[in-house]
Design a protein around this motif. Sequence first.
Motif, PDB file in Angstrom:
ATOM      1  N   LYS A   1       9.901  37.554   1.627  1.00  0.00           N
ATOM      2  CA  LYS A   1       9.803  38.224   1.898  1.00  0.00           C
ATOM      3  C   LYS A   1       9.069  38.935   2.274  1.00  0.00           C
ATOM      4  CE  LYS A   1      13.279  36.688   6.316  1.00  0.00           C
ATOM      5  NZ  LYS A   1      12.490  35.944   6.414  1.00  0.00           N
ATOM      6  N   LEU A   2       7.337  38.232   2.743  1.00  0.00           N
ATOM      7  CA  LEU A   2       6.121  39.542   2.561  1.00  0.00           C
ATOM      8  C   LEU A   2       5.762  39.791   3.496  1.00  0.00           C
ATOM      9  CD1 LEU A   2       4.790  38.238  -0.694  1.00  0.00           C
ATOM     10  CD2 LEU A   2       6.145  40.127  -0.594  1.00  0.00           C
ATOM     11  N   ILE A   3       5.124  41.140   3.634  1.00  0.00           N
ATOM     12  CA  ILE A   3       4.220  42.076   4.426  1.00  0.00           C
ATOM     13  C   ILE A   3       2.411  41.596   3.749  1.00  0.00           C
ATOM     14  CG2 ILE A   3       3.307  43.989   6.516  1.00  0.00           C
ATOM     15  CD1 ILE A   3       6.247  44.449   6.038  1.00  0.00           C
ATOM     16  N   LEU A   4       1.638  40.626   4.275  1.00  0.00           N
ATOM     17  CA  LEU A   4       0.800  40.511   4.536  1.00  0.00           C
ATOM     18  C   LEU A   4      -0.767  42.108   4.446  1.00  0.00           C
ATOM     19  CD1 LEU A   4      -0.343  36.667   4.868  1.00  0.00           C
ATOM     20  CD2 LEU A   4       0.624  37.956   3.238  1.00  0.00           C
TER      21      LEU A   4
ATOM     22  N   ASN B   1      10.725  45.277   3.267  1.00  0.00           N
ATOM     23  CA  ASN B   1      11.982  45.765   3.489  1.00  0.00           C
ATOM     24  C   ASN B   1      11.741  46.478   4.350  1.00  0.00           C
ATOM     25  OD1 ASN B   1       9.869  48.285   3.328  1.00  0.00           O
ATOM     26  ND2 ASN B   1      10.816  48.436   0.959  1.00  0.00           N
ATOM     27  N   PRO B   2      13.491  47.200   5.502  1.00  0.00           N
ATOM     28  CA  PRO B   2      13.358  47.651   6.250  1.00  0.00           C
ATOM     29  C   PRO B   2      12.029  48.798   6.951  1.00  0.00           C
ATOM     30  CG  PRO B   2      15.103  47.694   5.268  1.00  0.00           C
ATOM     31  CD  PRO B   2      14.641  46.903   4.630  1.00  0.00           C
ATOM     32  N   LYS B   3      11.449  49.455   5.905  1.00  0.00           N
ATOM     33  CA  LYS B   3      10.592  50.855   6.209  1.00  0.00           C
ATOM     34  C   LYS B   3       9.149  49.775   5.988  1.00  0.00           C
ATOM     35  CE  LYS B   3       8.404  53.962   3.675  1.00  0.00           C
ATOM     36  NZ  LYS B   3       7.311  53.907   2.675  1.00  0.00           N
ATOM     37  N   ASN B   4       8.882  48.819   5.753  1.00  0.00           N
ATOM     38  CA  ASN B   4       7.896  48.241   5.606  1.00  0.00           C
ATOM     39  C   ASN B   4       7.587  47.635   7.158  1.00  0.00           C
ATOM     40  OD1 ASN B   4       6.855  49.420   3.033  1.00  0.00           O
ATOM     41  ND2 ASN B   4       7.436  47.578   2.033  1.00  0.00           N
TER      42      ASN B   4
ATOM     43  N   LEU C   1       4.958  48.477  10.289  1.00  0.00           N
ATOM     44  CA  LEU C   1       4.089  46.910  10.396  1.00  0.00           C
ATOM     45  C   LEU C   1       4.472  47.224  11.811  1.00  0.00           C
ATOM     46  CD1 LEU C   1       2.814  44.056   9.861  1.00  0.00           C
ATOM     47  CD2 LEU C   1       4.546  43.165   9.618  1.00  0.00           C
ATOM     48  N   GLU C   2       5.627  46.875  13.010  1.00  0.00           N
ATOM     49  CA  GLU C   2       5.597  47.017  13.844  1.00  0.00           C
ATOM     50  C   GLU C   2       5.230  48.937  14.951  1.00  0.00           C
ATOM     51  OE1 GLU C   2       7.206  44.894  15.540  1.00  0.00           O
ATOM     52  OE2 GLU C   2       8.174  43.721  13.880  1.00  0.00           O
TER      53      GLU C   2
END
Length: 149
Positions: free
Chosen positions: A2-5, A40-43, A47-48
């Motif tokens: 899982k990644l955040i773009l 990860n939870p921090k990222n 993002l939120e």
Amino acid sequence: MKLILREDVENLGKGGELVDVKPGYGRNFLLPRGLAVLANPKNVRELEHQKAIATAKAAKMKASAQAVAKRLAETPITLSRKVGEQDKLYGSVTAMDVAEALAARGLQIDRRAIDLAEPIKTTGDFEVPVKLHSEVVGKVKVKVEAEAA
């Protein structure tokens, strides 16, 4: 994986989206190029938070665009031009002319936001749409009249 773009990636998603990719693609392509970060939870919390800020900013922009649209509806403009036969104008009234007339009334509108399909070439009353926001289109009443000789 899982990644955040961070940026838009063709055939994958837009910046800020949470995506699930194969580990090799993430490790060897997205992460080294800085196109994504691990989810990860921090990222994810960040993002939120960024999404909440963007939503609030978008709502504020839309509200200000609606206020400008209301002012546009209350601000009719009159333009005088030289006319020839059958009330046809010498020249035309363009989006630039409408923008200048609005600026004289205290409304700074970009000429590219004025959605004039084609220049006005006759006298009369016209309703010109002005795109203020992706969801808000204001209308300004433009009266073109013959210039006194």
